[in-house]
Scaffold this motif. Structure first.
Motif, PDB file in Angstrom:
ATOM      1  N   ALA A  82      62.530  -7.674  50.816  1.00 20.06           N
ATOM      2  CA  ALA A  82      61.716  -8.195  51.919  1.00 20.06           C
ATOM      3  C   ALA A  82      61.219  -7.058  52.805  1.00 20.06           C
ATOM      4  CB  ALA A  82      62.531  -9.185  52.742  1.00 20.06           C
ATOM      5  N   SER A  91      67.886  -8.200  52.348  1.00 23.81           N
ATOM      6  CA  SER A  91      67.023  -9.370  52.361  1.00 23.81           C
ATOM      7  C   SER A  91      65.947  -9.225  51.286  1.00 23.81           C
ATOM      8  CB  SER A  91      66.385  -9.536  53.741  1.00 23.81           C
ATOM      9  OG  SER A  91      65.684 -10.752  53.805  1.00 23.81           O
ATOM     10  N   TYR A  92      65.676 -10.338  50.613  1.00 20.72           N
ATOM     11  CA  TYR A  92      64.697 -10.365  49.524  1.00 20.72           C
ATOM     12  C   TYR A  92      63.733 -11.520  49.748  1.00 20.72           C
ATOM     13  CZ  TYR A  92      68.135  -7.384  47.267  1.00 20.72           C
ATOM     14  OH  TYR A  92      69.012  -6.367  46.984  1.00 20.72           O
ATOM     15  N   SER A  93      62.510 -11.394  49.228  1.00 23.36           N
ATOM     16  CA  SER A  93      61.516 -12.465  49.302  1.00 23.36           C
ATOM     17  C   SER A  93      61.240 -12.973  47.894  1.00 23.36           C
ATOM     18  CB  SER A  93      60.213 -11.960  49.919  1.00 23.36           C
ATOM     19  OG  SER A  93      60.422 -11.603  51.267  1.00 23.36           O
ATOM     20  N   TYR A  95      58.777 -15.717  45.983  1.00 19.98           N
ATOM     21  CA  TYR A  95      57.595 -16.566  46.113  1.00 19.98           C
ATOM     22  C   TYR A  95      57.669 -17.686  45.088  1.00 19.98           C
ATOM     23  CZ  TYR A  95      55.930 -13.035  49.282  1.00 19.98           C
ATOM     24  OH  TYR A  95      55.828 -12.194  50.354  1.00 19.98           O
ATOM     25  N   ASP A 100      50.745 -16.802  49.059  1.00 23.01           N
ATOM     26  CA  ASP A 100      51.695 -16.119  49.944  1.00 23.01           C
ATOM     27  C   ASP A 100      52.255 -17.093  50.972  1.00 23.01           C
ATOM     28  OD1 ASP A 100      51.312 -13.745  48.670  1.00 23.01           O
ATOM     29  OD2 ASP A 100      49.953 -12.903  50.168  1.00 23.01           O
ATOM     30  N   PHE A 103      57.378 -19.574  50.120  1.00 22.06           N
ATOM     31  CA  PHE A 103      58.376 -18.579  49.708  1.00 22.06           C
ATOM     32  C   PHE A 103      59.681 -18.764  50.468  1.00 22.06           C
ATOM     33  CE2 PHE A 103      56.212 -16.748  53.320  1.00 22.06           C
ATOM     34  CZ  PHE A 103      57.172 -16.022  54.010  1.00 22.06           C
ATOM     35  N   ASP A 105      62.902 -16.291  52.085  1.00 25.19           N
ATOM     36  CA  ASP A 105      63.556 -15.008  52.335  1.00 25.19           C
ATOM     37  C   ASP A 105      65.054 -15.248  52.178  1.00 25.19           C
ATOM     38  OD1 ASP A 105      61.363 -13.383  52.794  1.00 25.19           O
ATOM     39  OD2 ASP A 105      61.329 -13.786  54.953  1.00 25.19           O
ATOM     40  N   SER A 107      68.684 -13.650  52.567  1.00 28.90           N
ATOM     41  CA  SER A 107      69.416 -12.557  53.204  1.00 28.90           C
ATOM     42  C   SER A 107      70.896 -12.663  52.859  1.00 28.90           C
ATOM     43  CB  SER A 107      69.249 -12.608  54.717  1.00 28.90           C
ATOM     44  OG  SER A 107      67.895 -12.430  55.057  1.00 28.90           O
ATOM     45  N   TYR A 124      59.706 -21.003  53.816  1.00 30.60           N
ATOM     46  CA  TYR A 124      58.407 -21.245  54.449  1.00 30.60           C
ATOM     47  C   TYR A 124      57.505 -21.937  53.438  1.00 30.60           C
ATOM     48  CZ  TYR A 124      60.318 -17.723  57.549  1.00 30.60           C
ATOM     49  OH  TYR A 124      61.143 -17.029  58.389  1.00 30.60           O
TER      50      TYR A 124
END
Length: 187
Positions: A82, A91-93, A95, A100, A103, A105, A107, A124
């Motif tokens: 992220a 932390s990583y995102s 999708y 965009d 997705f 996040d 953590s 989100y």
């Protein structure tokens, strides 16, 4: 006299062997009795919303094929790092689609010893309707995996699991629909 000793030794060996087999069967039965619960979890995961599957990665272990207590540095994640990172942890995102706008996040937060003790999922989505749909899918799966939930207002909690406490909350604003899920290791 010698024949009696041989018979006695054979009797002891047979009794011992029978006892070992009985203990082994008992252990196998205990494992098998736990299997129906794991089968239910697998079935619930397979039936869950595609985004729930992407977010949790599999039905095994806690989520994303990890368990509490792993050293944060040992976490191998397929999602991209992220943009913003927590003070401690990673932390990583991830999708859900090509936009965009949809997705999560993820953590991973450590305890004082650097071991995983909390996982935060900040989800989100593009539209408010997706929040309700996704919450329903998460609830259905987590009710099987972590036990029955309790809902109060915008929060749903799972506290029955002996190792994990989970809280899910609708954190939507008028412009940013979303869900926050916090999984914590029970001490």
């Amino acid at each position: 006299m010698k024949i009696r000793s041989i018979y006695f030794l054979l009797f002891l060996a047979a009794t011992s062997l029978y006892s070992c087999n009985k203990d082994s069967s008992s252990a196998e039965n205990e494992q098998i009795s736990g299997a129906p619960e794991q089968i239910k979890i697998k079935e619930a995961w397979n039936a869950s919303h595609d985004w729930v599957k992407q977010m949790t990665l599999s039905d095994s272990l806690l989520i994303r094929n990890i368990n509490w207590g792993i050293d944060i540095s040992q976490i191998k994640e397929s999602a991209e790092l992220a943009e913003s990172q927590p003070k401690s942890g990673k932390s990583y995102s991830l999708y859900f689609d090509d936009s965009d706008l949809n997705f999560v996040d993820i953590s991973y937060l450590p305890n004082a010893q650097g071991q995983l003790s909390e996982i935060d999922l900040d989800i989100y989505v593009e539209e408010n309707a997706q929040v309700s749909e996704l919450q329903k899918g998460i609830k259905e799966y987590f009710d099987v995996k972590f036990g029955a939930s309790k809902s109060t207002g915008k929060k749903t909690t799972w506290t029955q699991n002996k190792n994990t406490q989970v809280e899910m909350e609708d954190v939507s604003t008028s412009k940013d629909p979303g869900i926050k899920i916090v999984l914590k290791a029970k001490s």
